[in-house]
Scaffold this motif. Sequence first.
Motif, PDB file in Angstrom:
ATOM      1  N   THR A 141      61.744  25.958 -36.410  1.00  0.00           N
ATOM      2  CA  THR A 141      61.191  27.190 -36.953  1.00  0.00           C
ATOM      3  C   THR A 141      60.495  26.965 -38.291  1.00  0.00           C
ATOM      4  O   THR A 141      59.444  27.537 -38.549  1.00  0.00           O
ATOM      5  CB  THR A 141      62.323  28.222 -37.134  1.00  0.00           C
ATOM      6  OG1 THR A 141      62.943  28.420 -35.865  1.00  0.00           O
ATOM      7  CG2 THR A 141      61.791  29.538 -37.656  1.00  0.00           C
ATOM      8  N   LEU A 161      53.304  31.855 -38.022  1.00  0.00           N
ATOM      9  CA  LEU A 161      54.043  32.444 -39.133  1.00  0.00           C
ATOM     10  C   LEU A 161      53.474  33.812 -39.539  1.00  0.00           C
ATOM     11  O   LEU A 161      54.231  34.784 -39.630  1.00  0.00           O
ATOM     12  CB  LEU A 161      54.072  31.475 -40.317  1.00  0.00           C
ATOM     13  CG  LEU A 161      54.962  31.865 -41.480  1.00  0.00           C
ATOM     14  CD1 LEU A 161      56.403  32.045 -41.038  1.00  0.00           C
ATOM     15  CD2 LEU A 161      54.880  30.810 -42.576  1.00  0.00           C
ATOM     16  N   ALA A 204      56.517  22.552 -41.129  1.00  0.00           N
ATOM     17  CA  ALA A 204      55.162  22.931 -41.518  1.00  0.00           C
ATOM     18  C   ALA A 204      54.166  21.826 -41.195  1.00  0.00           C
ATOM     19  O   ALA A 204      53.082  21.804 -41.741  1.00  0.00           O
ATOM     20  CB  ALA A 204      55.125  23.258 -42.998  1.00  0.00           C
ATOM     21  N   GLU A 248      54.415  36.367 -36.768  1.00  0.00           N
ATOM     22  CA  GLU A 248      55.814  36.782 -36.753  1.00  0.00           C
ATOM     23  C   GLU A 248      56.167  37.624 -37.981  1.00  0.00           C
ATOM     24  O   GLU A 248      56.938  38.573 -37.881  1.00  0.00           O
ATOM     25  CB  GLU A 248      56.735  35.568 -36.625  1.00  0.00           C
ATOM     26  CG  GLU A 248      56.565  34.811 -35.310  1.00  0.00           C
ATOM     27  CD  GLU A 248      56.590  35.706 -34.078  1.00  0.00           C
ATOM     28  OE1 GLU A 248      57.463  36.605 -33.987  1.00  0.00           O
ATOM     29  OE2 GLU A 248      55.731  35.528 -33.189  1.00  0.00           O
ATOM     30  N   VAL A 278      51.599  27.286 -39.259  1.00  0.00           N
ATOM     31  CA  VAL A 278      51.412  27.880 -40.583  1.00  0.00           C
ATOM     32  C   VAL A 278      50.309  28.928 -40.562  1.00  0.00           C
ATOM     33  O   VAL A 278      50.443  29.994 -41.161  1.00  0.00           O
ATOM     34  CB  VAL A 278      51.105  26.780 -41.618  1.00  0.00           C
ATOM     35  CG1 VAL A 278      50.785  27.377 -42.967  1.00  0.00           C
ATOM     36  CG2 VAL A 278      52.277  25.817 -41.717  1.00  0.00           C
TER      37      VAL A 278
END
Length: 198
Positions: A73, A86, A76, A89, A82
């Motif tokens: 999760t 991200l 990076a 979400e 990224v």
Amino acid sequence: LSGTIGSALALLDVAKDPRVREVMKRASSTAASVRGRVPFVEPAKKSAGPGRYILIGLGVVAALGVAYAAWQTLRADDDAMVTNALPRELTHVVLADLFADRPPPKWALEGMAILAGSPEEVGRYTRTLGRCARDGELRALAALFELKDFPADKITGFYCQSVSVTEYLIKLKGARNFKIFLSDAGRYGAARALKRQY
């Protein structure tokens, strides 16, 4: 992650403070003096049965699973993670808070979440929209607006159309008006909300 690291560093700074060290010395000496006066009965030792080792094994497996999930999760090293996943979400989290009582329809949620990603990601959905139209994967707007959940079929068309409609409505009268439209749609239905806001 940075908050955890910051908290750990702050804790280390506090531990270096001479006043904190003095309090810790006094607490240690008090505990030592009490330990000498209070009788302590050591419990009888029990032998470890097989259940103990099974539970330890399950705990280790669970900890490794959590660690792996956290690594997947939070890593990076994947640019798409990224720049697209991200923001998408995080948009879902913000929208869940913003519309806690009446969540917007799935098409609007997914449209806004995808629009939070990179321009390249949004462009991928926009470019695919034409193919979806040719292949008959798009729905009439009234049918899209009335969907309560993700559709069982034509899912690519659903996502592409969601992005397109969301982007159009936001460009037409702004993000604030779009939010009001979504709130109205939850109260009055999409058709009436469109008349009220657009």
